[in-house]
Design a protein around this motif. Sequence first.
Motif, mmCIF file in Angstrom:
data_model
loop_
_atom_site.group_PDB
_atom_site.id
_atom_site.type_symbol
_atom_site.label_atom_id
_atom_site.label_comp_id
_atom_site.label_asym_id
_atom_site.label_seq_id
_atom_site.Cartn_x
_atom_site.Cartn_y
_atom_site.Cartn_z
ATOM 1 N N ALA A 28 -6.382 -33.354 31.509
ATOM 2 C CA ALA A 28 -5.163 -33.656 30.754
ATOM 3 C C ALA A 28 -4.382 -32.382 30.451
ATOM 4 N N LEU A 76 4.778 -21.806 22.640
ATOM 5 C CA LEU A 76 4.010 -22.240 21.469
ATOM 6 C C LEU A 76 3.761 -23.750 21.501
ATOM 7 N N HIS A 77 4.776 -24.484 21.884
ATOM 8 C CA HIS A 77 4.629 -25.942 21.962
ATOM 9 C C HIS A 77 3.572 -26.327 22.988
ATOM 10 N N GLN A 127 0.208 -25.859 21.446
ATOM 11 C CA GLN A 127 -0.073 -26.912 20.470
ATOM 12 C C GLN A 127 -0.357 -28.249 21.144
ATOM 13 N N GLU A 128 0.338 -28.505 22.249
ATOM 14 C CA GLU A 128 0.056 -29.717 23.044
ATOM 15 C C GLU A 128 -1.390 -29.730 23.507
ATOM 16 N N GLU A 136 8.869 -22.722 23.578
ATOM 17 C CA GLU A 136 8.250 -23.688 24.484
ATOM 18 C C GLU A 136 6.797 -23.312 24.757
ATOM 19 N N LEU A 157 -0.538 -31.328 31.542
ATOM 20 C CA LEU A 157 0.490 -30.900 30.591
ATOM 21 C C LEU A 157 1.059 -29.539 30.982
ATOM 22 N N ILE A 165 -3.991 -27.905 22.426
ATOM 23 C CA ILE A 165 -4.927 -28.009 21.301
ATOM 24 C C ILE A 165 -4.963 -29.439 20.780
ATOM 25 N N ALA A 166 -3.791 -30.078 20.731
ATOM 26 C CA ALA A 166 -3.733 -31.452 20.220
ATOM 27 C C ALA A 166 -4.572 -32.386 21.075
ATOM 28 N N VAL A 167 -4.446 -32.288 22.382
ATOM 29 C CA VAL A 167 -5.196 -33.213 23.237
ATOM 30 C C VAL A 167 -6.692 -32.915 23.143
ATOM 31 N N HIS A 180 -8.302 -31.461 20.575
ATOM 32 C CA HIS A 180 -8.746 -31.849 19.236
ATOM 33 C C HIS A 180 -8.799 -33.369 19.113
ATOM 34 N N GLY A 181 -7.815 -34.046 19.676
ATOM 35 C CA GLY A 181 -7.790 -35.507 19.628
ATOM 36 C C GLY A 181 -8.978 -36.115 20.349
#
Lengths: 194, 194
Positions: A185, A146-147, A150-151, A144, A189, A153-155, A157-158
Amino acid sequence: MGYHHGDLRVALIEASFASLAEYGLQRFSVAAVARRLGVSSAAPYRHFPDRDHLLSAVSAVAARELREEIVAAADAAGADEVDRLAAVAGAYVRFMTRTGAGFHVIFAAGLSALHDEERREQTRALMTTLIELAVAVEPSSYQEMLHLIQEIIAVAHGYTALLTDGFFQLSNGSAEHIATRAVRAAADLATARR
Amino acid sequence: MGYHHGDLRVALIEASFASLAEYGLQRFSVAAVARRLGVSSAAPYRHFPDRDHLLSAVSAVAARELREEIVAAADAAGADEVDRLAAVAGAYVRFMTRTGAGFHVIFAAGLSALHDEERREQTRALMTTLIELAVAVEPSSYQEMLHLIQEIIAVAHGYTALLTDGFFQLSNGSAEHIATRAVRAAADLATARR
DNA sequence: GTCTATACCGGGATAGAC
DNA sequence: GTCTATCCCGGTATAGAC
């Protein structure tokens, strides 16, 4: 054609950052970097066997500098674990918009086959720093945690990808504005996970 | 070189999707699309004056299909407003990984100068659908509602960009897995706004 | 409406001069 | 260690035959 005096290898890496920031990874070319430094298109090949080895060196420097800026941003955010982790998103947006060298450059698919030890070390250190910040928020499960990284980084990077692709052209699209929204954001999260 | 029989214009758009899914926008080329259809590299220029006009037509179709899949995903998610909005992220990840034509294609910077009426209409309809789903969650402020949409698009786009760039190569990187995680993140973001 | 052929451009990479 | 010169490749786009 001018003759370069000094450390062309270092100069090539620096000019590559400028080129990435200006044109992005899609249009990155060794020839353009050479032009920017006023040297011939053949000169870079004395220091890097090919384009990917240059990008690998750029990746190593980018990973080190991004890590430094993430650490500084986390420390500036104070003691709250969520704020410290959320600061990663802001540091990422600022670094990415300034240098063009985000995770898509640092972890570019073609680079993993190169066995660049310096790059390997710097990317590992970067991930270790991210993990340290994330375990403080989500210590219960490694998966969790790690997730959560990644969440975030995703937001981040997005946001930067949409910004550079012109999606925010009609709204307030300044990098600083987007950075603060990415931090908010990320904090939402992280809070949802706690 | 084979002679194409039928509607080459439509076939070019379909083949462009396949090409985008396979190579991405960076390496998209009219010549490769023509090769895929077995026609000469000159044939596409009878139907589109240049590369950007082909991409604009692709953008219009992508906007329409993405909108349809978002509507379907929202309806499948049930009645809860947060779930319906969060479903956008899942539909986006699935569409993007299947077709390669995400917001970076639909809203590509160079396309806004083209005045393609069909594309303008489809992108507007797409944004209207997103706004309808977001006002149900955040009706208090138009600005905040827009920010919520952009947050959710950012996280969905970021997940897909990192997936295609190979960042998830060591974890479970299947598109379906990433889609469900994008939905969860979007739901967390929407819940935090309510 | 599609073909073949071609002009033009730019990037990757190498050979050989200095 | 950098230069000039060159080759090869692939993409964009056009001209003219069919």
